[in-house]
Motif scaffolding. Structure first.
Motif, PDB file in Angstrom:
ATOM      1  N   ILE A 126       0.839  -1.205   0.000  1.00 21.60           N
ATOM      2  CA  ILE A 126       0.000   0.000   0.000  1.00 21.60           C
ATOM      3  C   ILE A 126       0.872   1.252   0.000  1.00 21.60           C
ATOM      4  O   ILE A 126       0.602   2.223  -0.710  1.00 21.60           O
ATOM      5  N   LYS A 127       1.943   1.208   0.769  1.00 26.06           N
ATOM      6  CA  LYS A 127       2.873   2.343   0.826  1.00 26.06           C
ATOM      7  C   LYS A 127       3.536   2.571  -0.533  1.00 26.06           C
ATOM      8  O   LYS A 127       3.647   3.710  -1.003  1.00 26.06           O
ATOM      9  N   ALA A 128       3.955   1.477  -1.189  1.00 26.82           N
ATOM     10  CA  ALA A 128       4.597   1.585  -2.504  1.00 26.82           C
ATOM     11  C   ALA A 128       3.637   2.168  -3.529  1.00 26.82           C
ATOM     12  O   ALA A 128       4.029   2.998  -4.373  1.00 26.82           O
ATOM     13  N   ASN A 129       2.367   1.751  -3.475  1.00 24.10           N
ATOM     14  CA  ASN A 129       1.364   2.270  -4.400  1.00 24.10           C
ATOM     15  C   ASN A 129       1.094   3.748  -4.151  1.00 24.10           C
ATOM     16  O   ASN A 129       1.023   4.556  -5.082  1.00 24.10           O
ATOM     17  N   LYS A 130       0.952   4.112  -2.898  1.00 22.70           N
ATOM     18  CA  LYS A 130       0.653   5.501  -2.541  1.00 22.70           C
ATOM     19  C   LYS A 130       1.792   6.429  -2.932  1.00 22.70           C
ATOM     20  O   LYS A 130       1.551   7.541  -3.444  1.00 22.70           O
ATOM     21  N   GLU A 131       3.028   6.008  -2.713  1.00 24.32           N
ATOM     22  CA  GLU A 131       4.182   6.861  -3.000  1.00 24.32           C
ATOM     23  C   GLU A 131       4.687   6.706  -4.424  1.00 24.32           C
ATOM     24  O   GLU A 131       5.649   7.351  -4.809  1.00 24.32           O
ATOM     25  N   GLU A 132       4.037   5.834  -5.203  1.00 23.27           N
ATOM     26  CA  GLU A 132       4.381   5.604  -6.608  1.00 23.27           C
ATOM     27  C   GLU A 132       5.844   5.184  -6.784  1.00 23.27           C
ATOM     28  O   GLU A 132       6.611   5.815  -7.481  1.00 23.27           O
ATOM     29  N   TRP A 133       6.186   4.076  -6.114  1.00 24.05           N
ATOM     30  CA  TRP A 133       7.528   3.532  -6.287  1.00 24.05           C
ATOM     31  C   TRP A 133       7.706   3.016  -7.712  1.00 24.05           C
ATOM     32  O   TRP A 133       6.818   2.390  -8.275  1.00 24.05           O
ATOM     33  N   LYS A 134       8.850   3.273  -8.280  1.00 21.22           N
ATOM     34  CA  LYS A 134       9.165   2.795  -9.624  1.00 21.22           C
ATOM     35  C   LYS A 134      10.213   1.687  -9.611  1.00 21.22           C
ATOM     36  O   LYS A 134      10.263   0.859 -10.523  1.00 21.22           O
ATOM     37  N   MET A 135      11.062   1.680  -8.624  1.00 21.05           N
ATOM     38  CA  MET A 135      12.043   0.598  -8.466  1.00 21.05           C
ATOM     39  C   MET A 135      12.535   0.626  -7.030  1.00 21.05           C
ATOM     40  O   MET A 135      12.297   1.603  -6.301  1.00 21.05           O
ATOM     41  N   LEU A 136      13.189  -0.446  -6.631  1.00 20.79           N
ATOM     42  CA  LEU A 136      13.681  -0.502  -5.261  1.00 20.79           C
ATOM     43  C   LEU A 136      14.917  -1.382  -5.164  1.00 20.79           C
ATOM     44  O   LEU A 136      15.210  -2.195  -6.039  1.00 20.79           O
ATOM     45  N   SER A 137      15.626  -1.172  -4.087  1.00 19.70           N
ATOM     46  CA  SER A 137      16.732  -2.048  -3.711  1.00 19.70           C
ATOM     47  C   SER A 137      16.687  -2.158  -2.188  1.00 19.70           C
ATOM     48  O   SER A 137      15.686  -1.787  -1.554  1.00 19.70           O
ATOM     49  N   PHE A 138      17.760  -2.682  -1.594  1.00 18.28           N
ATOM     50  CA  PHE A 138      17.834  -2.826  -0.149  1.00 18.28           C
ATOM     51  C   PHE A 138      19.132  -2.224   0.357  1.00 18.28           C
ATOM     52  O   PHE A 138      20.014  -1.872  -0.429  1.00 18.28           O
ATOM     53  N   ASN A 139      19.249  -2.101   1.662  1.00 16.28           N
ATOM     54  CA  ASN A 139      20.422  -1.456   2.247  1.00 16.28           C
ATOM     55  C   ASN A 139      21.725  -2.103   1.791  1.00 16.28           C
ATOM     56  O   ASN A 139      22.732  -1.423   1.612  1.00 16.28           O
ATOM     57  N   ARG A 140      21.701  -3.406   1.608  1.00 15.57           N
ATOM     58  CA  ARG A 140      22.918  -4.114   1.194  1.00 15.57           C
ATOM     59  C   ARG A 140      22.803  -4.645  -0.226  1.00 15.57           C
ATOM     60  O   ARG A 140      23.495  -5.590  -0.613  1.00 15.57           O
TER      61      ARG A 140
END
Length: 434
Positions: free
Chosen positions: A151-165
């Motif tokens: 829901i957070k990704a949809n609301k903020e319109e994420w286009k791509m992601l990775s992680f801390n490492r």
């Protein structure tokens, strides 16, 4: 893979996710490398007006709605599709570099029905891609992920992601989750010599072990690897069709520069084959995920992709390719397109053999035929991974969910009915070819 560190306890949660939203420059700005310069692909009205090929875009877009549609069951190449609808200039300027960036292959050899099935569907439904785009303008796709993070990704319109490492955290977390389950064994570095799918069980024979029997096997192996371990006497037709799916080799060159100024925001640049066939593209790694930069120095990182369908003619066979030649070609591209003359502090070359599927013309029908063979023979086998219907990580995840959710329900039914036995315990092998 065998490189997974089974002792690493980290599980990526929301605080571990590094997301790029729609407003981030890396989400909207991409470049083409032309004549030794970077030209942004239009991402708003201002960039469109300033684009040196704006007249080509305007001419092609105005022409497209009046182009007669092609309604044939036979496949055509991506290049032919774009050339037919938008003209030769746009086919070379857009479809060629995009295909090199996605599948490291030539748009003239890739089938459009496998690469861009939605475009084929739009042409059929609306007789025009532009008309279809206008008809669907403003409509948002349905989001079925109801988790808090989804829901957070949809609301903020994420286009791509990775992680801390980095992305390695995803398979690490999956491994940790599986190892916590009481009815799952994870066997790493366990080459398999034979897989025989019969009714009602599947027999998997490790190279140095006792044959194991399962109700069902899910294979994420590349098609050619699965073909090498399937029993030739039991599955000749399936093996024959799996071997028709080819893969290409790609060289990745990771560069790090210290104390340089690079102020070009964006995801990276793609390079058309007529400009530089050996170099596929350059990713601006520091712009994407600066948290992975060195915390000791001011650094800028890039990742270059070379080879693909052009690998062997440029560097020879992947097993004996000259890494110095690859390194030299990558540094030449950085000087040519990014205008960076300094010597990098890090210059690592990784050759990934047969890493990306080559969706040739007719691939989608071939993949459908493979799945139809499995269904008709009632084989207890599910195929996931990037060999069949989508090579990207999101495609692989979606395909895996679609093919494994029914198995989860079946396993629950068997468990509730008391039909499971020690011989059919769930086991996860990383199936390696011989």
């Amino acid at each position: 893979s065998s490189g997974i560190n089974a002792e690493w306890p980290l599980r990526p949660g929301e605080d571990e996710v590094k997301a790029i939203t729609k407003k981030h420059s890396a989400a909207s700005r991409r470049y083409l490398g032309l004549d030794g310069e970077l030209y942004p692909l239009p991402y708003d009205l201002k960039s469109f007006i300033r684009h040196p090929h704006r007249n080509t875009f305007i001419k092609s877009f105005l022409k497209e709605p009046f182009v007669k549609g092609r309604y044939s069951a036979t496949d055509e190449s991506v290049y032919m599709f774009f050339e037919r609808r938008f003209g030769t200039e746009l086919a070379e300027l857009i479809s060629d570099p995009i295909c090199r960036g996605i599948l490291a292959s030539d748009s003239r050899t890739l089938g459009v029905s496998a690469m861009f099935p939605d475009l084929v569907k739009t042409e059929y439904q609306h007789k025009s891609l532009i008309k279809g785009l206008l008809a669907n303008y403003g409509k948002s796709p349905e989001h079925t992920d109801r988790s808090e993070l989804g829901i957070k990704a949809n609301k903020e319109e994420w286009k791509m992601l990775s992680f801390n490492r980095g992305m390695e955290q995803l398979p690490q977390a999956l491994l940790n989750m599986l190892q916590d389950l009481p009815n799952v064994d994870v066997c790493l570095s366990t080459p398999v010599d034979d897989v025989t799918v019969t009714d009602p069980t599947v027999t998997v024979t490790p190279r140095d072990g006792v044959p194991c029997h399962f109700h069902h096997v899910v294979s994420a192996l590349p098609a050619f690897s699965l073909a090498s371990v399937l029993s030739a006497s039991h599955h000749p037709d399936l093996i024959h069709h799996l071997r028709q799916i080819n893969f290409v080799d790609v060289a990745l060159v990771s560069l790090e520069f210290r104390d340089i100024d690079f102020d070009v925001p964006g995801f990276g640049c793609l390079i058309p084959s007529y400009e530089n066939p050996e170099v596929l593209g350059i990713i601006f790694s520091s712009c994407l995920f600066p948290h992975l930069d060195s915390d000791r120095y001011k650094t800028v990182r890039f990742t270059l992709m070379l080879g693909g369908e052009w690998f062997e003619r440029a560097f020879g066979p992947a097993q004996t390719a000259n890494t110095d030649a690859i390194r030299g070609m990558a540094l030449k591209a950085v000087r040519q397109y990014l205008k960076i003359e300094q010597t990098p502090s890090i210059c690592d070359v990784d050759i990934l053999e047969q890493c990306i599927p080559h969706y040739t013309i007719g691939h989608r029908n071939l993949a459908k035929h493979i799945f139809r063979l499995i269904a008709e023979q009632n084989l207890k086998l599910s195929l996931v991974g990037n060999s069949y219907f989508g090579a990207g990580v999101p495609d692989c995840i979606l395909n895996a969910i679609e093919h494994t959710e029914p198995l989860v329900h079946l396993m629950k039914e068997r468990y509730n009915a008391g039909n499971d036995t020690p011989e059919t315990k769930n086991r996860s092998y990383n199936l390696k070819q011989s």
